[in-house]
Design a protein around this motif. Structure first.
Motif, short mmCIF file in Angstrom:
data_model
loop_
_atom_site.label_atom_id
_atom_site.label_comp_id
_atom_site.label_asym_id
_atom_site.label_seq_id
_atom_site.Cartn_x
_atom_site.Cartn_y
_atom_site.Cartn_z
N UNK A 200 38.76 13.44 48.05
CA UNK A 200 39.48 12.89 46.89
C UNK A 200 39.01 13.51 45.57
N UNK A 201 37.89 14.22 45.59
CA UNK A 201 37.32 14.73 44.35
C UNK A 201 38.21 15.77 43.69
N UNK A 202 38.68 16.74 44.46
CA UNK A 202 39.47 17.83 43.87
C UNK A 202 40.78 17.32 43.27
N UNK A 203 41.57 16.49 43.99
CA UNK A 203 42.80 15.98 43.36
C UNK A 203 42.55 15.17 42.10
N UNK A 204 41.41 14.46 42.03
CA UNK A 204 41.09 13.69 40.83
C UNK A 204 40.58 14.61 39.72
N UNK A 205 39.94 15.70 40.11
CA UNK A 205 39.34 16.61 39.14
C UNK A 205 40.40 17.35 38.32
N UNK A 206 41.45 17.83 38.98
CA UNK A 206 42.42 18.71 38.32
C UNK A 206 43.09 18.05 37.11
N UNK A 207 43.73 16.87 37.27
CA UNK A 207 44.36 16.27 36.07
C UNK A 207 43.34 15.80 35.04
N UNK A 208 42.12 15.49 35.46
CA UNK A 208 41.11 15.00 34.53
C UNK A 208 40.58 16.09 33.62
N UNK A 209 40.77 17.36 33.99
CA UNK A 209 40.33 18.47 33.17
C UNK A 209 41.32 18.80 32.07
N UNK A 210 42.52 18.22 32.13
CA UNK A 210 43.53 18.46 31.10
C UNK A 210 43.15 17.75 29.82
N UNK A 211 43.22 18.46 28.70
CA UNK A 211 42.81 17.89 27.42
C UNK A 211 43.97 17.35 26.59
N UNK A 212 45.20 17.58 27.04
CA UNK A 212 46.38 17.13 26.29
C UNK A 212 46.97 15.89 26.97
N UNK A 213 47.11 14.83 26.19
CA UNK A 213 47.56 13.56 26.75
C UNK A 213 48.98 13.62 27.31
N UNK A 214 49.83 14.45 26.72
CA UNK A 214 51.23 14.43 27.13
C UNK A 214 51.41 14.90 28.57
N UNK A 215 50.41 15.62 29.12
CA UNK A 215 50.49 16.05 30.50
C UNK A 215 49.95 14.99 31.46
N UNK A 216 49.27 13.97 30.92
CA UNK A 216 48.63 12.96 31.75
C UNK A 216 49.41 11.65 31.77
N UNK A 217 49.91 11.22 30.61
CA UNK A 217 50.49 9.88 30.49
C UNK A 217 51.70 9.61 31.38
N UNK A 218 52.54 10.62 31.76
CA UNK A 218 53.70 10.29 32.60
C UNK A 218 53.35 9.67 33.95
N UNK A 219 52.13 9.91 34.44
CA UNK A 219 51.77 9.34 35.75
C UNK A 219 51.49 7.85 35.67
N UNK A 220 51.39 7.29 34.46
CA UNK A 220 51.07 5.87 34.31
C UNK A 220 52.12 4.98 34.97
N UNK A 221 53.40 5.28 34.72
CA UNK A 221 54.46 4.48 35.31
C UNK A 221 54.43 4.54 36.82
N UNK A 222 54.23 5.73 37.36
CA UNK A 222 54.15 5.89 38.81
C UNK A 222 52.98 5.10 39.38
N UNK A 223 51.87 5.09 38.69
CA UNK A 223 50.70 4.33 39.14
C UNK A 223 51.00 2.84 39.20
N UNK A 224 51.65 2.31 38.18
CA UNK A 224 51.95 0.88 38.16
C UNK A 224 52.96 0.47 39.23
N UNK A 225 53.96 1.32 39.46
CA UNK A 225 54.93 1.03 40.52
C UNK A 225 54.24 1.01 41.88
#
Length: 473
Positions: A200-225
């Motif tokens: 699970x480390x590598x899949x969690x690592x990749x998006x966490x290295x992104x420094x721009x919020x606009x590339x991260x925030x869209x997954x929030x809705x998917x997470x809540x669903x």
């Protein structure tokens, strides 16, 4: 400053304040003591700029939207731990104590709002303060002996927020690993828990290295669903898997060490106080947030009802065998149960980068200010810092594999301080400036809250550490 840049700045501020769900658009930037003149000019310019006001109105949230954000920000991995919470509190004990804890949380959140409003009123040009800034300003304007503590108090709050987010990230690793391990083992893939966590480390690592919020925030809705589906499916299985065991077979009350673990888990689940100020400020009608039947009270009532229902059903169904996440109690041989475990794990996985971003928004600015190398190579240094922090959360999760004990420890230590102790200190400091502001009722009420908080911190932290040490042995 154009509208797009303003909006991005406001979104970053909301995330820094601790939003665990969808990004909030804050309608006004925060005030800083050293920038009061500049902000006063900005405020005047915005008042004379109809286009700027139109942008603010367009991005302001409605009551329903604010309630949705608060609900999503307060309901996460702790919801799946309600079965373990009830195991430590008892069917009747937990059902009675959860509403009491909810009322205390709401009252402390109101004290935080009051302190923030007073700080804004006393600071020319200021329109909004988040949690750490509110604490700093309240002490800065407080009694003279306490003014020197303003900067230290802000750092303490930032530290607790950072530790809480760090704990969330580590707990996410454990949650994902435990559910994935069961499914892999059932399908003939025999690997250790440590190796499963490493996967699970590598899949969690990749998006966490992104420094721009606009590339991260869209997954929030998917997470809540995904999380909502996991909860509904788990409770459906609990109801349909034969007749429920009689309540007489379950503990109605508990005591001692179990109650301390209950307190820590409950506080962890209710931890959403860092969202309160950004949410209120983002609304079209901020005064509607803390009314008697406003956003805060109604949403917390719904959250408490959901916690009670989930915990009662889970503990009644699985009793003393209930796990730190109720998805782990599903029969892994059943294909639908495997799907539920995977979907719930995905929901938590998609939430990891958001939680990690919050932590980085606290850690990165002071490091950048104090390090010349970080100023010269900001992107490279930030990516390196992110890599180190992901590895640290991974290592902590690897060392403390018991999800329920981890949740209790973070809840008892950090969540209690943020939810109870700091707001009470703010209330004391702000009321001390007003003649007869500290009446007998205020003293008694605040002392009772502090006593409960300190008892919860000491007992919950001690018991969690003792049980974690037992796991090592």
């Amino acid at each position: 400053m154009d509208a797009e840049h303003q909006e991005q700045r406001h979104q970053d501020k909301a995330i820094e304040a601790g939003d665990m769900g969808k990004t909030l658009e804050i309608t006004a930037p925060p005030g800083k003591g050293a920038q009061q003149q500049a902000e006063g000019a900005t405020k005047k310019q915005q008042a004379e700029d109809p286009e700027s006001n139109q942008v603010k109105r367009r991005h302001a949230t409605s009551n329903l939207e604010a309630a949705t954000h608060l609900f999503k920000g307060s309901v996460g991995a702790g919801l799946f731990a309600m079965g373990d919470c009830y195991k430590n509190g008892g069917l009747v004990g937990a059902t009675l104590l959860l509403p009491v804890i909810a009322v205390m949380c709401v009252h402390c959140e109101r004290m935080l709002i009051r302190g923030s409003m007073l700080a804004v009123e006393r600071t020319p040009g200021a329109t909004f303060y988040d949690y750490p800034e509110t604490v700093e300003k309240c002490f800065e304007y407080g009694p003279r002996p306490l003014r020197r503590m303003s900067r230290a108090m802000k750092l303490i709050v930032e530290m607790f927020l950072c530790v809480t987010q760090f704990g969330f990230c580590a707990i996410y690793f454990v949650f994902i690993t435990e559910n994935l391990y069961q499914v892999l083992k059932q399908n003939g893939i025999e690997i250790s828990m440590s190796m499963t966590m490493l996967i699970t480390l590598l899949p969690a690592m990749i998006p966490s290295l992104m420094t721009n919020l606009k590339y991260i925030s869209p997954v929030s809705l998917l997470a809540n669903v995904a999380l909502l589906f996991g909860l509904i499916a788990t409770l459906t299985i609990a109801f349909t898997n034969g007749p429920m065991p009689p309540i007489s077979e379950r503990h109605l009350f508990t005591g001692g060490s179990q109650l301390s673990l209950f307190f820590g888990t409950a506080l962890f689940s209710y931890e959403g106080i860092a969202l309160i100020l950004p949410l209120r400020n983002s609304m079209k009608e901020p005064e509607q947030f803390s009314k008697r039947f406003g956003v805060l009270n109604v949403t917390m009532f719904c959250i408490t009802a959901l916690f009670i229902f989930t915990g009662f059903v889970s503990y009644t169904r699985w009793g003393e065998e209930v796990q730190g996440s109720i998805t782990l109690n599903l029969v892994v041989e059943d294909v639908f149960s495997q799907v539920v475990k995977i979907v719930a794990a995905m929901g938590v996985f998609f939430g990891y980068p958001i939680q990690f971003f919050v932590m980085m928004k606290i850690l990165w600015p002071p490091l950048k200010r104090s390090n010349s190398c970080a100023q010269k190579y900001p992107i490279t240094m930030q990516v390196c810092l992110r890599f180190i922090m992901v590895m640290m959360t991974f290592c902590v999760a690897l060392v403390v594999p018991q999800l329920n004990l981890f949740i209790s420890l973070i809840g008892a230590l950090c969540s209690t301080c943020l939810a109870f102790v700091i707001p009470v200190l703010i209330d004391f400091v702000t009321r001390a400036q007003v003649p007869k502001g500290l009446g007998h009722w205020t003293y008694l009420k605040n002392i009772v809250i502090l006593a409960v908080a300190v008892l919860g911190i000491v007992a919950g932290t001690y018991q969690s550490i003792v049980d974690i040490v037992k796991e090592f042995n």
